[in-house]
Design a protein around this motif. Structure first.
Motif, PDB file in Angstrom:
ATOM      1  N   PRO A  67      69.210  66.641 -38.907  1.00 58.61           N
ATOM      2  CA  PRO A  67      69.370  67.702 -37.911  1.00 58.61           C
ATOM      3  C   PRO A  67      70.267  67.241 -36.764  1.00 58.61           C
ATOM      4  CG  PRO A  67      67.226  66.671 -37.670  1.00 58.61           C
ATOM      5  CD  PRO A  67      67.863  66.033 -38.874  1.00 58.61           C
ATOM      6  N   LYS A  68      71.118  68.134 -36.300  1.00 56.69           N
ATOM      7  CA  LYS A  68      71.985  67.799 -35.174  1.00 56.69           C
ATOM      8  C   LYS A  68      71.171  67.465 -33.932  1.00 56.69           C
ATOM      9  CE  LYS A  68      76.138  70.499 -36.281  1.00 56.69           C
ATOM     10  NZ  LYS A  68      77.005  71.601 -35.792  1.00 56.69           N
ATOM     11  N   ASP A  69      70.016  68.077 -33.822  1.00 56.96           N
ATOM     12  CA  ASP A  69      69.188  67.877 -32.638  1.00 56.96           C
ATOM     13  C   ASP A  69      68.768  66.425 -32.472  1.00 56.96           C
ATOM     14  OD1 ASP A  69      67.953  69.123 -30.379  1.00 56.96           O
ATOM     15  OD2 ASP A  69      66.020  68.803 -31.331  1.00 56.96           O
ATOM     16  N   VAL A  70      68.717  65.683 -33.589  1.00 59.36           N
ATOM     17  CA  VAL A  70      68.302  64.278 -33.540  1.00 59.36           C
ATOM     18  C   VAL A  70      69.496  63.341 -33.720  1.00 59.36           C
ATOM     19  CG1 VAL A  70      66.872  62.496 -34.634  1.00 59.36           C
ATOM     20  CG2 VAL A  70      65.993  64.820 -34.380  1.00 59.36           C
ATOM     21  N   PHE A  71      70.369  63.670 -34.674  1.00 53.47           N
ATOM     22  CA  PHE A  71      71.437  62.747 -35.040  1.00 53.47           C
ATOM     23  C   PHE A  71      72.810  63.172 -34.531  1.00 53.47           C
ATOM     24  CE2 PHE A  71      68.086  62.141 -38.151  1.00 53.47           C
ATOM     25  CZ  PHE A  71      68.011  60.764 -38.242  1.00 53.47           C
ATOM     26  N   GLY A  72      72.915  64.378 -33.951  1.00 55.76           N
ATOM     27  CA  GLY A  72      74.205  64.813 -33.433  1.00 55.76           C
ATOM     28  C   GLY A  72      74.558  64.060 -32.169  1.00 55.76           C
ATOM     29  N   SER A  73      75.859  64.021 -31.889  1.00 56.43           N
ATOM     30  CA  SER A  73      76.303  63.329 -30.685  1.00 56.43           C
ATOM     31  C   SER A  73      75.848  64.108 -29.475  1.00 56.43           C
ATOM     32  CB  SER A  73      77.834  63.196 -30.672  1.00 56.43           C
ATOM     33  OG  SER A  73      78.435  64.485 -30.770  1.00 56.43           O
ATOM     34  N   LYS A  74      75.245  63.411 -28.583  1.00 61.19           N
ATOM     35  CA  LYS A  74      74.778  64.016 -27.351  1.00 61.19           C
ATOM     36  C   LYS A  74      75.927  64.087 -26.339  1.00 61.19           C
ATOM     37  CE  LYS A  74      70.479  63.817 -28.905  1.00 61.19           C
ATOM     38  NZ  LYS A  74      69.669  64.979 -29.218  1.00 61.19           N
ATOM     39  N   ALA A  75      75.933  65.118 -25.543  1.00 60.46           N
ATOM     40  CA  ALA A  75      76.953  65.222 -24.502  1.00 60.46           C
ATOM     41  C   ALA A  75      76.755  64.089 -23.502  1.00 60.46           C
ATOM     42  CB  ALA A  75      76.850  66.563 -23.789  1.00 60.46           C
ATOM     43  N   PRO A  76      77.855  63.333 -23.224  1.00 56.18           N
ATOM     44  CA  PRO A  76      77.694  62.198 -22.298  1.00 56.18           C
ATOM     45  C   PRO A  76      77.298  62.669 -20.912  1.00 56.18           C
ATOM     46  CG  PRO A  76      80.017  62.640 -22.704  1.00 56.18           C
ATOM     47  CD  PRO A  76      79.232  63.512 -23.651  1.00 56.18           C
ATOM     48  N   ALA A  77      76.469  61.916 -20.296  1.00 55.07           N
ATOM     49  CA  ALA A  77      76.043  62.242 -18.933  1.00 55.07           C
ATOM     50  C   ALA A  77      77.219  62.053 -17.994  1.00 55.07           C
ATOM     51  CB  ALA A  77      74.887  61.328 -18.518  1.00 55.07           C
ATOM     52  N   PRO A  78      77.373  62.928 -17.020  1.00 50.53           N
ATOM     53  CA  PRO A  78      78.509  62.784 -16.102  1.00 50.53           C
ATOM     54  C   PRO A  78      78.423  61.467 -15.347  1.00 50.53           C
ATOM     55  CG  PRO A  78      76.907  64.384 -15.280  1.00 50.53           C
ATOM     56  CD  PRO A  78      76.506  64.052 -16.684  1.00 50.53           C
ATOM     57  N   ALA A  79      79.613  60.866 -15.187  1.00 46.60           N
ATOM     58  CA  ALA A  79      79.657  59.583 -14.494  1.00 46.60           C
ATOM     59  C   ALA A  79      79.329  59.800 -13.030  1.00 46.60           C
ATOM     60  CB  ALA A  79      81.042  58.969 -14.640  1.00 46.60           C
ATOM     61  N   PRO A  80      78.631  58.877 -12.436  1.00 51.36           N
ATOM     62  CA  PRO A  80      78.310  59.029 -11.007  1.00 51.36           C
ATOM     63  C   PRO A  80      79.577  59.034 -10.170  1.00 51.36           C
ATOM     64  CG  PRO A  80      77.776  56.817 -11.787  1.00 51.36           C
ATOM     65  CD  PRO A  80      78.117  57.630 -12.998  1.00 51.36           C
ATOM     66  N   ALA A  81      79.579  59.861  -9.145  1.00 48.94           N
ATOM     67  CA  ALA A  81      80.759  59.957  -8.284  1.00 48.94           C
ATOM     68  C   ALA A  81      80.995  58.639  -7.572  1.00 48.94           C
ATOM     69  CB  ALA A  81      80.560  61.079  -7.271  1.00 48.94           C
ATOM     70  N   ALA A  82      82.282  58.272  -7.532  1.00 49.57           N
ATOM     71  CA  ALA A  82      82.630  57.020  -6.880  1.00 49.57           C
ATOM     72  C   ALA A  82      82.386  57.144  -5.386  1.00 49.57           C
ATOM     73  CB  ALA A  82      84.088  56.679  -7.147  1.00 49.57           C
ATOM     74  N   PRO A  83      81.836  56.138  -4.776  1.00 60.24           N
ATOM     75  CA  PRO A  83      81.597  56.218  -3.328  1.00 60.24           C
ATOM     76  C   PRO A  83      82.905  56.338  -2.567  1.00 60.24           C
ATOM     77  CG  PRO A  83      81.274  53.982  -4.150  1.00 60.24           C
ATOM     78  CD  PRO A  83      81.446  54.851  -5.348  1.00 60.24           C
ATOM     79  N   VAL A  84      82.906  57.185  -1.567  1.00 66.01           N
ATOM     80  CA  VAL A  84      84.110  57.402  -0.754  1.00 66.01           C
ATOM     81  C   VAL A  84      84.240  56.273   0.249  1.00 66.01           C
ATOM     82  CG1 VAL A  84      85.272  58.986   0.831  1.00 66.01           C
ATOM     83  CG2 VAL A  84      83.846  59.876  -1.031  1.00 66.01           C
ATOM     84  N   ARG A  85      85.388  55.630   0.151  1.00 67.91           N
ATOM     85  CA  ARG A  85      85.619  54.531   1.082  1.00 67.91           C
ATOM     86  C   ARG A  85      86.015  55.072   2.447  1.00 67.91           C
ATOM     87  NH1 ARG A  85      89.043  49.672  -1.757  1.00 67.91           N
ATOM     88  NH2 ARG A  85      87.423  49.007  -3.235  1.00 67.91           N
ATOM     89  N   GLU A  86      85.416  54.532   3.431  1.00 65.66           N
ATOM     90  CA  GLU A  86      85.787  54.928   4.781  1.00 65.66           C
ATOM     91  C   GLU A  86      87.043  54.169   5.208  1.00 65.66           C
ATOM     92  OE1 GLU A  86      82.626  54.347   7.454  1.00 65.66           O
ATOM     93  OE2 GLU A  86      81.265  55.769   6.479  1.00 65.66           O
ATOM     94  N   LYS A  87      88.015  54.962   5.651  1.00 69.95           N
ATOM     95  CA  LYS A  87      89.245  54.322   6.100  1.00 69.95           C
ATOM     96  C   LYS A  87      88.976  53.535   7.378  1.00 69.95           C
ATOM     97  CE  LYS A  87      92.312  57.828   4.179  1.00 69.95           C
ATOM     98  NZ  LYS A  87      93.394  58.812   4.470  1.00 69.95           N
ATOM     99  N   PRO A  88      89.504  52.345   7.413  1.00 70.80           N
ATOM    100  CA  PRO A  88      89.294  51.558   8.638  1.00 70.80           C
ATOM    101  C   PRO A  88      89.976  52.219   9.824  1.00 70.80           C
ATOM    102  CG  PRO A  88      90.884  50.496   7.204  1.00 70.80           C
ATOM    103  CD  PRO A  88      90.323  51.648   6.435  1.00 70.80           C
ATOM    104  N   THR A  89      89.271  52.314  10.888  1.00 68.13           N
ATOM    105  CA  THR A  89      89.842  52.917  12.096  1.00 68.13           C
ATOM    106  C   THR A  89      90.828  51.952  12.733  1.00 68.13           C
ATOM    107  OG1 THR A  89      88.003  52.055  13.365  1.00 68.13           O
ATOM    108  CG2 THR A  89      87.775  54.301  12.516  1.00 68.13           C
ATOM    109  N   LYS A  90      92.006  52.517  13.039  1.00 56.31           N
ATOM    110  CA  LYS A  90      93.019  51.675  13.672  1.00 56.31           C
ATOM    111  C   LYS A  90      92.660  51.424  15.143  1.00 56.31           C
ATOM    112  CE  LYS A  90      96.822  53.250  10.764  1.00 56.31           C
ATOM    113  NZ  LYS A  90      98.161  53.875  10.735  1.00 56.31           N
TER     114      LYS A  90
END
Length: 264
Positions: A200-223
């Motif tokens: 059955p696809k429900d057991v052996f079918g390829s599962k949809a990959p979980a979305p990758a976690p969003a990359a953390p937003v780097r804070e720009k260094p204040t000049k």
């Protein structure tokens, strides 16, 4: 002489009475007693026999007698679906159809596949091989696809059959096989042999990959803001003389141009 004969007769008569009395008083011999009858005890019932109601077809016994279904029988018992079959055959009036994979069918799976399945997945795998109605080989020509199974229906559990003059093909989206023989059939139960495990696809079918976690937003260094420099005040410049000089030059140039034009 006659007197002696009478005495002798009387003596014989007394002896006869004495012997009769003796024999009558002697106890009669007890009749020989027959040996106690041995009652044969019935063999102890196995768990399968105890679970099977009287008159109900035993699916695992049929498979054991047919041979080459060891792994499927083991799955039926470990998932408790064997008891489910007993109950269904006892209560259902529509019967059952079972597609039984042979041991060679399971050997075609990747090594260790069954060991990686959870108990719930194993149960769903077994149920995917059971159709909750009796289907003879001729009825495969008229059934509607997809067939419903004990595992359920839907896009993740498709089971389609196609009947040809000499064969019946089964597809699941992951498995493509055909009926290779009839193990058992009556008016309530049909068991068909297949040479591939229905996945059955429900057991052996390829599962949809979980979305990758969003990359953390780097804070720009204040000049760093440079420190404000305070310029010294600039004294105002008197540009009036320069403006007068420029004005006089322009007027003189215009006069020269006009004089030249009149000279021509």
């Amino acid at each position: 002489m006659k007197k002696q004969y009478s005495i002798s007769s009387f003596s014989v008569f007394i002896l006869f009475l004495h012997c009769s009395n003796t024999f009558a008083q002697s106890p009669a011999a007890a009749p020989a007693q027959a040996p106690p009858a041995v009652v044969a005890q019935p063999p102890a019932a196995t768990p399968t026999q105890a679970a099977a109601p009287n008159g109900i077809t035993n699916v695992t016994r049929i498979l054991e007698k047919a041979g080459h279904f060891t792994i499927f029988i083991r799955l039926l018992r470990s998932t408790q679906e064997e008891n489910h079959l007993f109950s269904a055959l006892n209560d259902s009036s529509s019967g059952l159809t079972i597609f039984a994979p042979t041991d060679s069918a399971f050997s075609e799976l990747k090594s260790g596949t069954l060991n990686t399945l959870s108990d719930g997945d194993k149960s769903e795998l077994v149920k995917f091989h059971v159709v909750p109605t009796f289907l003879s080989t001729s009825q495969f020509q008229t059934v509607s696809n997809p067939l419903g199974t004990w595992a359920g229906t839907g896009s993740r559990l498709p089971l389609n059959v196609t009947s040809y003059p000499n064969s019946v093909n089964i597809t699941t989206g992951l498995t493509n096989t055909s009926l290779s023989g009839t193990v058992y059939t009556d008016n309530q139960l049909a068991i068909y042999k297949i040479e591939k495990v229905l996945l059955p696809k429900d057991v052996f079918g390829s599962k949809a990959p979980a979305p990758a976690p969003a990359a953390p937003v780097r804070e720009k260094p204040t000049k760093a803001v440079p420190e404000a420099t305070v310029e010294s005040p600039v004294s105002p410049v008197d540009i009036s003389s320069a403006l007068m000089f420029t004005h006089n030059n322009v007027v003189g140039s215009v006069g020269m141009v006009a004089a030249a034009m009149f000279a021509l």
